[in-house]
Structures are given as C-alpha cells and as structure tokens.
Motif scaffolding. Structure first.
Motif, PDB file in Angstrom:
ATOM      1  N   VAL A 325       0.856  -1.184   0.000  1.00 27.67           N
ATOM      2  CA  VAL A 325       0.000   0.000   0.000  1.00 27.67           C
ATOM      3  C   VAL A 325       0.892   1.235   0.000  1.00 27.67           C
ATOM      4  CG1 VAL A 325      -1.687   1.359   1.317  1.00 27.67           C
ATOM      5  CG2 VAL A 325      -1.925  -1.122   1.202  1.00 27.67           C
ATOM      6  N   VAL A 326       0.529   2.223  -0.805  1.00 33.32           N
ATOM      7  CA  VAL A 326       1.179   3.530  -0.803  1.00 33.32           C
ATOM      8  C   VAL A 326       0.102   4.580  -0.573  1.00 33.32           C
ATOM      9  CG1 VAL A 326       2.357   5.263  -2.205  1.00 33.32           C
ATOM     10  CG2 VAL A 326       3.119   2.880  -2.280  1.00 33.32           C
ATOM     11  N   ILE A 327       0.306   5.414   0.433  1.00 33.92           N
ATOM     12  CA  ILE A 327      -0.641   6.500   0.698  1.00 33.92           C
ATOM     13  C   ILE A 327       0.099   7.818   0.553  1.00 33.92           C
ATOM     14  CG2 ILE A 327      -2.129   7.604   2.405  1.00 33.92           C
ATOM     15  CD1 ILE A 327      -2.884   4.905   3.440  1.00 33.92           C
ATOM     16  N   THR A 328      -0.306   8.615  -0.403  1.00 30.27           N
ATOM     17  CA  THR A 328       0.281   9.927  -0.652  1.00 30.27           C
ATOM     18  C   THR A 328      -0.651  11.003  -0.093  1.00 30.27           C
ATOM     19  OG1 THR A 328      -0.788  10.120  -2.812  1.00 30.27           O
ATOM     20  CG2 THR A 328       1.385   9.064  -2.747  1.00 30.27           C
ATOM     21  N   CYS A 382       0.475  -3.468  -5.558  1.00 28.95           N
ATOM     22  CA  CYS A 382       0.381  -2.299  -4.701  1.00 28.95           C
ATOM     23  C   CYS A 382      -0.848  -1.472  -5.049  1.00 28.95           C
ATOM     24  CB  CYS A 382       1.635  -1.449  -4.846  1.00 28.95           C
ATOM     25  SG  CYS A 382       1.617   0.023  -3.816  1.00 28.95           S
ATOM     26  N   ARG A 383      -1.506  -1.011  -4.011  1.00 33.15           N
ATOM     27  CA  ARG A 383      -2.639  -0.100  -4.191  1.00 33.15           C
ATOM     28  C   ARG A 383      -2.207   1.293  -3.751  1.00 33.15           C
ATOM     29  NH1 ARG A 383      -6.178  -3.853  -0.493  1.00 33.15           N
ATOM     30  NH2 ARG A 383      -4.053  -4.221   0.243  1.00 33.15           N
ATOM     31  N   VAL A 384      -2.464   2.283  -4.577  1.00 30.97           N
ATOM     32  CA  VAL A 384      -2.008   3.648  -4.330  1.00 30.97           C
ATOM     33  C   VAL A 384      -3.211   4.516  -3.988  1.00 30.97           C
ATOM     34  CG1 VAL A 384      -0.736   5.615  -5.239  1.00 30.97           C
ATOM     35  CG2 VAL A 384      -0.146   3.298  -5.985  1.00 30.97           C
ATOM     36  N   PHE A 385      -3.094   5.281  -2.894  1.00 31.18           N
ATOM     37  CA  PHE A 385      -4.202   6.107  -2.429  1.00 31.18           C
ATOM     38  C   PHE A 385      -3.702   7.506  -2.088  1.00 31.18           C
ATOM     39  CE2 PHE A 385      -5.218   1.717  -1.387  1.00 31.18           C
ATOM     40  CZ  PHE A 385      -6.518   1.584  -1.858  1.00 31.18           C
ATOM     41  N   GLN A 386      -4.666   8.378  -1.854  1.00 29.50           N
ATOM     42  CA  GLN A 386      -4.372   9.723  -1.348  1.00 29.50           C
ATOM     43  C   GLN A 386      -5.337  10.028  -0.224  1.00 29.50           C
ATOM     44  OE1 GLN A 386      -3.575  13.053  -4.054  1.00 29.50           O
ATOM     45  NE2 GLN A 386      -4.991  14.312  -2.862  1.00 29.50           N
ATOM     46  N   GLY A 387      -4.793  10.613   0.872  1.00 29.11           N
ATOM     47  CA  GLY A 387      -5.640  11.053   1.979  1.00 29.11           C
ATOM     48  C   GLY A 387      -5.942   9.925   2.947  1.00 29.11           C
ATOM     49  N   GLY A 388      -7.160   9.965   3.490  1.00 26.49           N
ATOM     50  CA  GLY A 388      -7.591   8.944   4.423  1.00 26.49           C
ATOM     51  C   GLY A 388      -6.984   9.102   5.801  1.00 26.49           C
ATOM     52  N   ASN A 389      -7.099   8.042   6.609  1.00 25.16           N
ATOM     53  CA  ASN A 389      -6.544   8.046   7.956  1.00 25.16           C
ATOM     54  C   ASN A 389      -6.025   6.662   8.289  1.00 25.16           C
ATOM     55  OD1 ASN A 389      -8.698   6.396   8.943  1.00 25.16           O
ATOM     56  ND2 ASN A 389      -9.992   8.203   9.121  1.00 25.16           N
ATOM     57  N   VAL A 390      -5.523   6.523   9.502  1.00 23.85           N
ATOM     58  CA  VAL A 390      -4.857   5.277   9.870  1.00 23.85           C
ATOM     59  C   VAL A 390      -5.825   4.099   9.913  1.00 23.85           C
ATOM     60  CG1 VAL A 390      -5.144   5.557  12.362  1.00 23.85           C
ATOM     61  CG2 VAL A 390      -3.140   4.341  11.475  1.00 23.85           C
ATOM     62  N   ALA A 391      -7.099   4.359  10.172  1.00 26.25           N
ATOM     63  CA  ALA A 391      -8.072   3.262  10.172  1.00 26.25           C
ATOM     64  C   ALA A 391      -8.185   2.650   8.774  1.00 26.25           C
ATOM     65  CB  ALA A 391      -9.441   3.758  10.648  1.00 26.25           C
ATOM     66  N   HIS A 392      -8.133   3.487   7.741  1.00 25.03           N
ATOM     67  CA  HIS A 392      -8.147   2.969   6.373  1.00 25.03           C
ATOM     68  C   HIS A 392      -6.935   2.071   6.133  1.00 25.03           C
ATOM     69  CE1 HIS A 392     -10.532   6.824   5.436  1.00 25.03           C
ATOM     70  NE2 HIS A 392     -11.381   5.815   5.340  1.00 25.03           N
ATOM     71  N   LEU A 393      -5.773   2.529   6.595  1.00 23.57           N
ATOM     72  CA  LEU A 393      -4.557   1.759   6.379  1.00 23.57           C
ATOM     73  C   LEU A 393      -4.632   0.408   7.081  1.00 23.57           C
ATOM     74  CD1 LEU A 393      -1.642   1.634   5.269  1.00 23.57           C
ATOM     75  CD2 LEU A 393      -0.888   2.683   7.401  1.00 23.57           C
ATOM     76  N   HIS A 394      -5.088   0.388   8.313  1.00 27.68           N
ATOM     77  CA  HIS A 394      -5.230  -0.868   9.039  1.00 27.68           C
ATOM     78  C   HIS A 394      -6.149  -1.830   8.294  1.00 27.68           C
ATOM     79  CE1 HIS A 394      -4.001   0.824  13.270  1.00 27.68           C
ATOM     80  NE2 HIS A 394      -2.984   0.708  12.437  1.00 27.68           N
ATOM     81  N   ARG A 395      -7.211  -1.297   7.735  1.00 30.29           N
ATOM     82  CA  ARG A 395      -8.161  -2.145   7.013  1.00 30.29           C
ATOM     83  C   ARG A 395      -7.535  -2.683   5.729  1.00 30.29           C
ATOM     84  NH1 ARG A 395     -11.677   1.414   6.867  1.00 30.29           N
ATOM     85  NH2 ARG A 395     -12.567   0.980   8.911  1.00 30.29           N
ATOM     86  N   LEU A 396      -6.801  -1.841   5.024  1.00 24.89           N
ATOM     87  CA  LEU A 396      -6.177  -2.266   3.770  1.00 24.89           C
ATOM     88  C   LEU A 396      -5.135  -3.359   3.995  1.00 24.89           C
ATOM     89  CD1 LEU A 396      -5.687   1.259   2.172  1.00 24.89           C
ATOM     90  CD2 LEU A 396      -7.185  -0.537   1.280  1.00 24.89           C
ATOM     91  N   LEU A 397      -4.453  -3.311   5.140  1.00 26.72           N
ATOM     92  CA  LEU A 397      -3.393  -4.282   5.434  1.00 26.72           C
ATOM     93  C   LEU A 397      -3.870  -5.417   6.334  1.00 26.72           C
ATOM     94  CD1 LEU A 397      -0.434  -1.806   6.102  1.00 26.72           C
ATOM     95  CD2 LEU A 397      -0.736  -3.260   4.095  1.00 26.72           C
TER      96      LEU A 397
END
Length: 574
Positions: A325-328, A382-397
């Motif tokens: 996951v990449v979050i920009t 890899c899935r690339v995203f922008q914005g969001g919060n840590v809850a999104h990241l936990h869910r993605l991983l």
C-alpha cells in the motif's frame, strides 16, 4: 504466533532490481526477479569502521543485507540499530516508511540551500523585506536539530532533558551567562518551551528556516528601519514560515528536485534489497508520505534505480512492486488520528486521477468524466491512495493490532510521537547525524575519561575546602591551628581553580569537537539533550539511516541495554 498479511496478488508479482544477472540468484536464491540491463556503473565501495577495526562492504550492485551470503560481517557502530524498548520483529506483520528524509535522504548542501534561497525570495518579493536579503547565503552546517526558537525574544536555545537552557544565542550572538539565567533560569514557574511562544527545530528541513530567522534577528538589531513597520521577532518568524509555505504551495522546490533528483537526493542502493528482504520474510510493506503522487513517483523511481524515469516518471511504476500500500498526501500527523474524517481516494498511477472509494473499496463509476488510460501491462499488487486516515490503512493491510506495525520516519512529532503515543505502533527514528556522532564519540573516549577524572578531583578538593571552612567557623581551635588551616585552604583553593580551568577547557574542546556552537547532538554537558530525551521516549529503535534495518535478521529480537540509576552506576556499570 505471527500472522502473515494476506497478499493474494503480490505473490504473483516479480521484483525488478538493477543487479547484474549473475548476482541475482546468489544474493536471493528464492528470487524470481528478472534483471534489467545494467544502466549505471556500479563500483564496490568499502566502508571501514575504525572504531572496531571491522570492514563492511557496501556494494553498489547488491547492497550488504542480512540475507546476502556475506551477511556474517561485523556491523560498525555508525550503522547499528539502537534499541530503547524491546521489539520482537516476529510480532511485526507490516513495516511502513515515510519518504522525505527517511527513504529519500536529501543533501543539505544542495536541497536545504535551494529551500533557503526560495524562502528568501518569497520574503523579498511577496512579504516586503528589503532586496539586500537576496545577497545572503546559507551555512548548512550551522544549525542542528533539537534547538528551540524563542519567537518573542529572537533567541535560539539548546536545553537538557529537564528543559534547563544550557546554550543560548540571540541571533548569532552568544548570550552572557547572566542574561541567560535572568531570562530563563530565575522564574517562579517553569516554562514549557512549547508552542505558541517557541518553535521546535526537530526536522532537518527546519534548519534552513532557523538559520534565516537568526539572520533576520541580527539584521533587525543592526538595521531596525529596514524591516517592515511593526515587525517584531515573532512577526519575523511567522513571515519566514509563510515564505516556506509559499515555496511549497507553488511547487518550486519539488519541480527543481524532479528535474535532477541526483543533485538533491543521496543515492542508496540498499533500499531495494531491504524491501525485498522484508517482503520475502512474509511482511507487508507500506509507504505513507505527505508528498503527492506525482512527486512521490519521481523520487521513488530515483531511489529504486529507474533511470528512464528521471525528469518525468511517466509510465515507470516498477518501484510499486516493493509495497503493498502507498498512501500519498497523507497530511501527517493528522493521518494518525482515527477520528480524522479525510476521504480516501484511489490514485490511478498512469494519470494521477483520484477515484472515490468506500474505505479503500472502489465506488461504482457512473459514466466517464474524462478519458482514462487503460492499465495494460500495469500488473501491480500495490494499491495507491491519497488522503484517508490510519483506520483505512489498518483495514487495507488487515492489521488486527496496532502493535503489529513498525513505522520508520525522521520526524519525532510528525512520524514517531503520534504513531506511538496515539496508536501504539512500534517506531524507528532515522537520525542521519548519528553516524558522525558515534564516530566522534569513539574518537573522544579518552577525553571523556579525563573529564570524569577531573570531575572526581573537583569534588574531592571542594569537599576538603568545605571541611576546612566548617572547622574555621564552628570549631574551637588555637591560633597556630588556624594559621595551618588557612594555609591549607589557600592551597586547596588554588588547586580547585586549576582543576576548574582544566575541566572547563576540556569540556569546551569536547563540545566544539562535535559542533563549534551547539556541541553534541544528544548531550548538553553531562545531561541528555532535549532531543535525546525525545528519541528515548518515543522511538523504540533509532539508527542513522533506514537501510541499516537490512543489516539485521527480519526476525530479530531487539533488546535495550540495561538502565542505570545514579546509585547503581558505579557498582553495576563496571
């Protein structure tokens, strides 16, 4: 038991490395990598550790990593990972990285100078400061991290872990001890030295603006009529910050870096082997950066050895194969708060377009508002995203517990404090200055022993002086005995002055060996500095560069050294 993250697509993807084909199979026996043609001249660099007599190869072609056949070499002190809090890597299922000043180490002599020049131009052209500022230059070696700016008084401070000011300058002029004590040491209520009256210089990017602030303080003191009317020290600091923000908003800095990354970013050929090793060990890897996708793609292409992407980055996304996951555009530190309601958008790498998601799942698209380039051949897990919060990241991983995440960053407040204090993530702080600091510590070990000896000598002489003064004041003694005691007192006072001078001279020389003005990064005198205290509190691990992580087993159990209280030190540390 360690839970391996689910990566159904990434298991099918191959990793692309800039290795000679003859080396790939020997370095990573299980690798399915298909090597590209060798586009750069890779030479073998040898790093010698004079502290331990060890020699460590840092080969530009393969990198020295734990998983290499040559892994059994000693790790020099400057490359070690230091542990403040026990961390068993077997419990870590995802390792995340910041990009700027973590994976991408910017060169201060070029990048910080670029930032400084841009800020000065904004002050002159946008905020009404006199044109003669354009002639100023930047000394990138002058400022260090861990300093505190007193916005109201125009002072720059270095303090110990108890927040006592040890070194103080007004602009570039050292404050006399009396003024320093009168300003910061004789108040009834202890100052917290935090915002809004103070600014913390805790990132490498802050050094240029701190230096410019000191220049403006000196300039205002010498030329009060040339500063815009009504501008005090606090206003000058706000103007500097505004100028920095203007540089970021108009993209000046990043456009220059994008044109020639090699001029501004240190090349580190161990990044790819490190990421490869972590993923081969069954861990997910992710990137969370405040930079937006276009800039992130250019920088990561450079770091991951995609020379064809320099200057554009169009169509080159091989580096994504090294992340899940990449979050920009993450807007850290707000990203680390689960109550942050920022929307999470999916980024199309080919176009940079943002697509609405529902917690990471694409929302159905109705119609088409603009042409979209098909993802032919873009086989990325890899899935690339922008914005969001840590809850999104936990869910993605598929993270079940925040303690399963290790996050590596360079910014104590933006990366380390929030992720550890708010989330309970495990943390590793990158401190590039540490490598030189450790080298100088080793070189100065004899001086430090001499300082300890002089301290003991001072204590002993002072105890004798105190004893004689007590006898002269309170004991009934004869005239002859008084004369003898006065003679001894004079001798001991002379001795004390001699020891004090030698002690202060040795302290000053040691201080200046690390930095002429600010001394040792992690110390102020005999106390840990405020910066060191923050590192100790908030970083589970700390090291000089991110790729030092690759010198250790991905399943290593990091254990801290034993803590000593003052009553234990002389007994247990020997």
């Amino acid at each position: 038991m360690m839970r391996n993250p689910r990566r159904p697509i990434s298991a099918l993807c191959s990793s692309v490395f800039s290795f000679p084909s003859s080396r790939v199979s020997s370095i990573f026996p299980s690798s399915r990598a298909q090597p590209r043609s060798l586009s750069r001249g890779y030479s073998c660099l040898v790093w010698r550790n004079s502290m331990e007599g060890a020699v460590v190869d840092e080969r530009s072609g393969d990198g020295f990593v734990w998983s290499s056949p040559e892994w059994g070499r000693s790790i020099g002190m400057g490359k070690k990972v230091f542990c403040n809090r026990s961390l068993n890597m077997k419990n870590i299922v995802a390792v995340g990285f910041d990009m700027d000043y973590t994976l991408a180490q910017y060169m201060p002599e070029t990048f910080e100078s670029l930032a400084y020049d841009g800020t000065v131009r904004k002050l002159v052209h946008n905020l009404g400061y006199p044109p003669e500022l354009l002639e100023w230059t930047f000394d990138w070696k002058y400022m260090v991290r861990g300093l505190v700016l007193d916005k109201k008084r125009g002072n720059i401070l270095k303090m110990d872990r108890h927040k006592y000011v040890k070194v103080a300058y007004h602009g570039f002029k050292e404050m006399p001890k009396e003024d320093k004590l009168a300003t910061y040491g004789n108040t009834l209520i202890r100052d917290s030295f935090d915002e809004p009256d103070y600014a913390l210089i805790d990132t490498l990017f802050s050094l240029a603006e701190a230096y410019l602030f000191a220049q403006l303080v000196d300039f205002k003191d010498k030329n009060p009529g040339k500063i815009p009317p009504g501008t005090d020290y606090g206003r000058m600091y706000r103007d500097v910050r505004s100028a920095v923000d203007l540089c970021h908003r108009d993209g000046t800095l990043k456009q220059m870096v994008a044109k020639d990354p090699g001029r501004y970013i240190n090349e580190d050929l161990s990044i790819l082997p490190m990421l490869k090793m972590l993923r081969e060990s069954g861990r997910a890897t992710f990137l969370v950066t405040n930079s937006l996708w276009d800039y992130t793609n250019i920088v990561m292409n450079f770091l991951c050895q995609n020379p064809n992407s320099v200057g554009s980055g169009v169509g080159i996304y091989d580096w994504l194969e090294n992340f899940d996951v990449v979050i920009t555009g993450s807007s850290k530190p707000n990203f680390f708060h689960e109550d942050n309601r920022a929307n999470l958008f999916k980024v199309e790498p080919e176009t940079g377009m943002l697509i609405n998601t529902d917690n990471g799942t694409l929302l159905p698209q109705i119609g088409s508002t603009s042409p979209r380039i098909p993802s032919n051949g873009l086989r990325k897990a890899c899935r690339v995203f922008q914005g969001g919060n840590v809850a999104h990241l936990h869910r993605l991983l598929s993270i079940e517990s925040s303690s399963q995440v290790l996050y590596v960053g360079d910014h104590i407040y933006g990366d380390i404090l929030r992720s550890k204090k708010v989330l309970g993530w495990r943390t590793m702080l990158v401190v590039p200055e540490l490598e030189r600091e450790v080298e100088l510590l080793w070189e100065s070990r004899d001086t430090r022993k001499e300082l300890q000896r002089l301290r003991r000598e001072r204590d002993l002489v002072e105890d004798k002086i105190h004893r004689i003064n007590w006898s002269l004041k309170f004991e009934v003694i004869g005239v002859d005995e008084k004369h003898r005691l006065y003679a001894e007192l004079h001798e001991y006072e002379t001795q004390r002055e001699d020891v004090r001078c030698r002690h202060q001279l040795a302290q000053r020389e040691l201080h200046q060996k690390f930095h002429k003005v600010w001394g040792q990064l992690m110390k102020t005198g005999y106390q840990n500095s405020r910066f060191a205290h923050q590192v100790e509190r908030f970083a589970c691990l700390y090291t000089s560069q991110v790729t030092n992580l690759s010198l250790y087993s991905p399943d290593k159990y990091y254990r801290p050294s034993e803590d000593f209280m003052p009553h234990e030190f002389d007994i247990l540390s020997s």
